[in-house]
Design a protein around this motif. Structure first.
Motif, short mmCIF file in Angstrom:
data_model
loop_
_atom_site.label_atom_id
_atom_site.label_comp_id
_atom_site.label_asym_id
_atom_site.label_seq_id
_atom_site.Cartn_x
_atom_site.Cartn_y
_atom_site.Cartn_z
N TYR A 32 0.86 -1.16 0.00
CA TYR A 32 0.00 0.00 0.00
C TYR A 32 0.92 1.23 0.00
O TYR A 32 1.99 1.24 0.62
CB TYR A 32 -0.88 0.03 1.26
N PHE A 34 1.30 5.59 0.41
CA PHE A 34 0.69 6.74 1.08
C PHE A 34 1.52 8.00 0.86
O PHE A 34 2.73 7.94 0.65
CB PHE A 34 0.62 6.50 2.60
N PHE A 46 -2.67 12.79 6.82
CA PHE A 46 -2.89 11.91 5.69
C PHE A 46 -3.36 12.71 4.48
O PHE A 46 -4.24 13.56 4.59
CB PHE A 46 -3.94 10.86 6.07
N LYS A 49 -3.94 7.68 -0.46
CA LYS A 49 -3.37 6.34 -0.45
C LYS A 49 -3.73 5.60 -1.73
O LYS A 49 -4.73 5.92 -2.39
CB LYS A 49 -3.88 5.54 0.76
N ASN A 102 -1.53 -7.22 5.22
CA ASN A 102 -1.00 -5.91 5.57
C ASN A 102 -1.17 -5.67 7.07
O ASN A 102 -2.27 -5.80 7.59
CB ASN A 102 -1.72 -4.82 4.77
N THR A 103 -0.07 -5.34 7.74
CA THR A 103 -0.14 -5.13 9.19
C THR A 103 -0.33 -3.66 9.54
O THR A 103 -0.57 -3.34 10.69
CB THR A 103 1.16 -5.60 9.86
N GLY A 104 -0.23 -2.78 8.56
CA GLY A 104 -0.36 -1.36 8.82
C GLY A 104 0.96 -0.64 9.02
O GLY A 104 1.01 0.58 9.00
N LYS A 105 2.04 -1.39 9.20
CA LYS A 105 3.36 -0.77 9.40
C LYS A 105 3.70 0.14 8.23
O LYS A 105 3.51 -0.23 7.08
CB LYS A 105 4.41 -1.87 9.53
N LEU A 106 4.21 1.33 8.51
CA LEU A 106 4.62 2.28 7.48
C LEU A 106 6.14 2.43 7.47
O LEU A 106 6.77 2.57 8.52
CB LEU A 106 3.98 3.65 7.71
N PHE A 108 8.75 5.07 5.93
CA PHE A 108 8.73 6.42 5.39
C PHE A 108 9.99 6.75 4.60
O PHE A 108 11.09 6.25 4.91
CB PHE A 108 8.62 7.44 6.54
#
Lengths: 118, 116
Positions: A32, A34, A46, A49, A102-106, A108
């Motif tokens: 994903y 963002f 945000f 996405k 997807n665990t949501g970890k970003l 950057f």
């Protein structure tokens, strides 16, 4: 190693001109994608996405981003820049792991300062 | 809808001292994240909770950093003892696990830590 690159530390544009902030990533699979914006002394906000579907994603404040799978890029764009768009922009990637999803970890990028001059 | 709350906003300590940061996520958000943002860099994930369980703490320096999320709501991040290189902004974020805003992280204003 998984990484996100924003090749420009700073982008300068004149108000009313189109802007592009570049982002490329090195993450396997179909992550994903963002964009976040950070104003001074404020938290990240945000913008938009991409998960799947149309390669052109529309977001907040007139921003949009174009996903290019072959180039593993996700460039942020706006047709007409405003002085108030001046801020620090972060591209981020959230890996999708085989099996666990997807665990949501970003992850950057290092950020790009956008300076819009009147 | 109230946003993610963090306190304190600023903290200055001497090296080898301890410090704690508090975060209150958006109501109903099951997932909570702590990030470290060093000046000039992007945020780096330290630890991720889902409810009161740890999902990912692979980048948490466990010899000096600890975090907890008792009852699956508020969270605290502690550093003991602090080092000069811990000077950074500590960001808390939360997200829901379902709905149209799933995977969108909402960030608090951060705590700016200076270690002297």
């Amino acid at each position: 190693a998984q990484s996100v690159a924003q090749p420009e530390d700073q982008v300068n544009v004149a108000e009313g001109n189109p802007l592009t902030v570049k982002c490329t990533y090195s993450v396997s699979g179909n992550p994903y994608l963002f964009w976040y914006v950070q104003y001074p002394n404020r938290g990240l906000q945000f913008l938009l996405k991409y998960i799947t579907g149309d390669n052109l994603v529309k977001g907040s404040y007139g921003f949009e981003a174009e996903f290019n799978k072959s180039q593993t890029s996700f460039h942020l764009k706006k047709p007409s820049a405003l002085v108030s768009d001046s801020a620090l922009y972060f591209c981020a990637v959230s890996p999708v792991y085989h099996g666990s999803g997807n665990t949501g970890k970003l992850i950057f990028g290092q950020g790009t300062t956008l300076q819009v001059k009147p | 809808e109230a946003g993610v709350a963090q306190s304190p906003r600023y903290k200055i300590i001497e090296k080898r001292q301890s410090v704690a940061f508090w975060c209150n996520p958006i109501s109903g958000h099951a997932t909570l994240y702590w990030y470290q943002q060093i000046l000039g860099q992007g945020p780096k994930l330290l630890i991720q909770f889902q409810n009161n369980g740890v999902v990912d703490d692979s980048q948490l320096p466990k010899d000096r950093f600890s975090a907890e999320r008792l009852k699956g709501v508020d969270s605290t991040l502690k550093i003991q003892p602090a080092k000069l290189e811990d000077s950074a902004v500590y960001l808390c974020a939360s997200s829901s696990i379902s709905g149209p805003a799933a995977n969108e992280q909402f960030f608090g204003p951060g705590t700016r830590l200076t270690v002297l």
